[in-house]
Design a protein around this motif. Structure first.
Motif, short mmCIF file in Angstrom:
data_model
loop_
_atom_site.label_atom_id
_atom_site.label_comp_id
_atom_site.label_asym_id
_atom_site.label_seq_id
_atom_site.Cartn_x
_atom_site.Cartn_y
_atom_site.Cartn_z
N LYS A 53 0.81 -1.22 0.00
CA LYS A 53 0.00 0.00 0.00
C LYS A 53 0.85 1.27 0.00
N ASP A 54 2.02 1.23 0.71
CA ASP A 54 2.82 2.45 0.85
C ASP A 54 3.72 2.65 -0.36
N GLU A 55 4.16 3.91 -0.53
CA GLU A 55 5.11 4.20 -1.59
C GLU A 55 6.46 3.57 -1.26
N ALA A 56 7.24 3.31 -2.30
CA ALA A 56 8.58 2.74 -2.08
C ALA A 56 9.43 3.74 -1.30
N VAL A 57 10.28 3.22 -0.43
CA VAL A 57 11.17 4.07 0.39
C VAL A 57 12.23 4.68 -0.50
N LYS A 58 12.39 5.99 -0.43
CA LYS A 58 13.43 6.69 -1.21
C LYS A 58 14.46 7.25 -0.23
N LEU A 59 15.69 6.73 -0.32
CA LEU A 59 16.74 7.11 0.61
C LEU A 59 17.71 8.11 0.00
N THR A 60 18.16 9.05 0.82
CA THR A 60 19.24 9.95 0.40
C THR A 60 20.55 9.16 0.40
N PRO A 61 21.37 9.27 -0.64
CA PRO A 61 22.64 8.52 -0.66
C PRO A 61 23.48 8.85 0.58
N PRO A 62 24.12 7.83 1.18
CA PRO A 62 24.91 8.10 2.39
C PRO A 62 26.22 8.82 2.10
N ILE A 63 26.82 9.39 3.13
CA ILE A 63 28.15 10.03 3.01
C ILE A 63 29.19 8.91 2.97
N ARG A 64 30.05 8.93 1.98
CA ARG A 64 31.10 7.91 1.86
C ARG A 64 32.36 8.40 2.57
N MET A 65 32.82 7.64 3.53
CA MET A 65 34.02 8.01 4.28
C MET A 65 35.24 7.27 3.73
N THR A 66 36.19 8.01 3.17
CA THR A 66 37.47 7.40 2.80
C THR A 66 38.29 7.21 4.08
N LEU A 67 39.38 6.48 3.97
CA LEU A 67 40.21 6.23 5.15
C LEU A 67 40.74 7.54 5.73
N GLU A 68 41.31 8.42 4.86
CA GLU A 68 41.88 9.69 5.36
C GLU A 68 40.80 10.56 6.00
N ARG A 69 39.63 10.61 5.37
CA ARG A 69 38.56 11.46 5.91
C ARG A 69 38.06 10.91 7.24
N ALA A 70 37.93 9.59 7.33
CA ALA A 70 37.46 8.98 8.58
C ALA A 70 38.44 9.23 9.71
N LEU A 71 39.75 9.10 9.43
CA LEU A 71 40.76 9.31 10.48
C LEU A 71 40.71 10.73 11.04
N SER A 72 40.51 11.69 10.16
CA SER A 72 40.52 13.08 10.61
C SER A 72 39.17 13.52 11.18
N TRP A 73 38.09 12.77 10.87
CA TRP A 73 36.75 13.18 11.31
C TRP A 73 36.42 12.68 12.71
N ILE A 74 36.91 11.51 13.08
CA ILE A 74 36.52 10.92 14.37
C ILE A 74 37.04 11.73 15.55
N GLU A 75 36.41 11.52 16.71
CA GLU A 75 36.84 12.18 17.95
C GLU A 75 37.70 11.22 18.77
N ASP A 76 38.17 11.71 19.93
CA ASP A 76 39.10 10.91 20.74
C ASP A 76 38.47 9.64 21.30
N ASP A 77 37.12 9.62 21.45
CA ASP A 77 36.47 8.42 22.00
C ASP A 77 35.92 7.52 20.89
N GLU A 78 36.45 7.68 19.68
CA GLU A 78 35.99 6.89 18.53
C GLU A 78 37.18 6.25 17.83
N LEU A 79 36.92 5.21 17.07
CA LEU A 79 37.96 4.48 16.34
C LEU A 79 37.51 4.24 14.90
N VAL A 80 38.49 4.01 14.03
CA VAL A 80 38.20 3.54 12.67
C VAL A 80 38.60 2.07 12.62
#
Length: 608
Positions: free
Chosen positions: A550-577
């Protein structure tokens, strides 16, 4: 045969490796019908993908009655340890400068090292065929750079060639002719570069490049400082402090002949060779005849400025994608890397489950992590932290970098504002042609971690940023960190499209539907400052009153893709890659909710 040893030095993407291709081609290294590989010296997969030189490599060409040993050096300051070592091997250098961009920060770094050891560079203005080329201005900028780096009068009187490495020509006149090819460059190298400066006495050589070979074992490359060496000759290895490390026989001597390394019967003083047969000698050690008692002086290496924690992967999916997961194999791999890379420092933690790896910058460490994951390793890594120092008075010092940003004029105001928020001081703002400006800052390394991706967003991808370690300066105070919290999965399983769709109001997602997640894994960026636990597995409840169709198909916004360099610089001290051969995941340091709360309470109490 006469010998010349030269290094080719330049900023990233100014055409070093392409020029070496042409030098090899025009000196007759290749057969007429031989298939030629582009950027032949970029042997590492990462080098080919990124278009940058990471490892220093040697090759040789023959020009008339002279053999020219050529060392291709990395252009990025993060791999400066490679540069500092190889300058011991050469007697001259070809400085390649882009005819439009001019000398850049990495050029300044390598040239400063080269001038300090007394090399007299040849300046080659490359890419002269660019529409925005400004050769005369660039020559003046190079002269000013040499003068600022305290070059001697002899070094300031440098010869200049103009041309295009890609098209395979160099000439003293910017307009050509181009039909002489690279002959003017070859002749100038032979004429301007002095013969190798050799010492007197028995055989001695400083190890410069270390590699492992499945058949020959450890291979050490270096320049023979004095004497001569033959296969099966007994040599000993002296450490930097003069202590004997080992002694043994040289099983094989390899000479560089074009792209090939061929066994030779004798290594003479001044030549660059590789030797095999010793099991402990490494970079910066002196390989010498048994009667030698004093080691050769090695070039000092700049200290590391950034450190990261490498931890054993303890997530619920540990060991499902990689086959090298234990602390022992990670430790052996890191120590092996530190052995051949003198700019890298590895320390073991007290619990033996994590390691502190220090290097020149995030790029150097991310290349190491990427190499390890391709080799089948699984590990978790922390956010990069800067290496602080204290002066004699006990004051805290932090590393400061020189930052050069080339950008369209309309975005300069945004960059100045963002850099001032990151405690950067602006030194210079000048037009660089084509409605672009060049901004120069001195900014603390702390503030630059994670700025690259933000800069690309702010300037619509038009900015080019180059960084170079400047000095240790007094601590500049607190710097604002990431303003957004994260969305954390509170269950283990596979993500559901319906749940992702319902959570889009909370902030952008980092994963697609159908992805395996676990409790404590970061799945999105929260719109607000606090972290929020979410149920990413929640499906739509179906009843006899409400059917799935009955419902319309779910339409999702594409997710943010994290490269290794971007992930390393984005995380905080209480987070890990979490890094595995197939996946890069973001997670909290403590996966359990109650442990996270205890950690936050302890951290807040410590801050108070």
């Amino acid at each position: 045969m006469k010998l010349r040893n030269i290094a080719i030095i330049a900023h990233v993407d100014h055409g070093k490796t392409t020029l070496v291709d042409e030098l090899l081609k025009q000196s007759g290294v290749y057969r007429d019908n031989q298939r030629i590989q582009e950027r032949a010296l970029d042997s590492n997969d990462l080098e080919k993908e990124r278009g940058i030189t990471i490892l220093a490599k040697a090759t040789s060409v023959q020009w008339k009655d002279t053999r020219i040993n050529i060392v291709d050096t990395p252009g990025h300051a993060d791999f400066g340890g490679e540069v500092e070592r190889i300058l011991n091997m050469v007697d001259g250098a070809v400085l390649l400068v882009d005819a439009a961009e001019g000398p850049m920060p990495q050029t300044k770094f390598v040239v400063g090292k080269a001038l300090k050891v007394g090399l007299k560079p040849i300046v080659a203005i490359n890419k002269i065929d660019r529409t925005d080329a400004r050769a005369d201005e660039v020559v003046n900028e190079v002269f000013d750079l040499f003068a600022a780096l305290d070059a001697t009068d002899e070094q300031l009187d440098f010869p200049i060639l103009y041309g295009s490495g890609r098209d395979g020509w160099m000439n003293a006149d910017p307009s050509g002719p181009a039909d002489e090819g690279l002959a003017p460059l070859f002749d100038l190298i032979v004429e301007h570069t002095p013969e190798p400066d050799v010492g007197e006495g028995p055989f001695s050589m400083i190890g410069t490049i270390l590699e492992a070979n499945p058949f020959l074992g450890r291979i050490i490359t270096g320049r023979v400082h004095s004497g001569e060496l033959r296969p099966n000759q007994t040599v000993k290895v002296l450490g930097v402090d003069g202590e004997e490390i080992e002694s043994g026989r040289v099983s094989k001597i390899l000479g560089f002949r074009g792209l090939e390394r061929q066994p030779i019967d004798q290594a003479i003083a001044g030549d660059i060779v590789a030797i095999a047969g010793l099991s402990k000698g490494t970079v910066a050690d002196t390989f010498c005849a048994p009667e030698v008692v004093k080691p050769l002086e090695a070039q000092p290496i700049d200290p590391p400025t950034v450190t990261m924690s490498f931890l054993v992967n303890d997530s619920p999916y540990a060991g499902t994608e990689g086959d090298k997961v234990t602390s022992r194999v990670i430790r052996d791999r890191l120590l092996r890397e530190a052995e051949g890379n003198v700019a890298l420092k590895v320390e073991e933690s007290a619990d033996k489950d994590s390691f502190y790896v220090s290097g020149r910058g995030e790029l150097q460490l991310s290349v190491l992590i990427e190499t390890m994951r391709r080799e089948g390793f699984e590990l978790a890594v922390s956010r990069p932290r800067v290496v602080m120092r204290r002066d004699e008075g006990g004051n805290l010092l932090e590393p400061v970098e020189e930052v050069v940003i080339d950008v369209d004029d309309e975005y300069s105001g945004t960059i100045v504002q963002k850099m001032s928020e990151r405690r950067g001081d602006m030194l210079e703002l000048k037009p660089s042609g084509g409605n672009r400006v060049r901004l120069v800052f001195h900014a603390p390394t702390r503030g630059l971690i994670g700025y690259q991706s933000e800069l690309m967003t702010d300037t619509r991808g038009t900015a080019i940023m180059n960084r170079l370690f400047h000095d240790y300066e007094p601590y500049r105070g607190e710097i604002a960190r990431r303003t957004n919290g994260v969305l954390i999965s509170n269950e283990t399983g596979e993500s559901v499209a319906y749940a992702l769709w319902n959570l889009e109001d909370r902030g952008p997602m980092l994963i697609d539907p159908g992805i395996r997640v676990y409790k404590g894994m970061i799945v999105g960026i929260h719109n607000r400052e606090n972290d929020l636990e979410v149920n990413i597995l929640k499906g739509k409840k179906l009843t006899n009153m409400r059917a799935s169709g009955k419902d319309e198909a779910v339409k999702l916004t594409p997710p943010i893709r994290m490269t290794l360099e971007r992930a390393l610089s984005w995380i905080e001290d209480d987070e890990l890659v979490e890094v595995t051969p197939k996946t890069i995941r973001l997670r909290k340091l403590y996966l359990d909710t109650h442990e996270r709360k205890r950690f936050d309470r302890a951290r807040n109490a410590g801050a108070a």
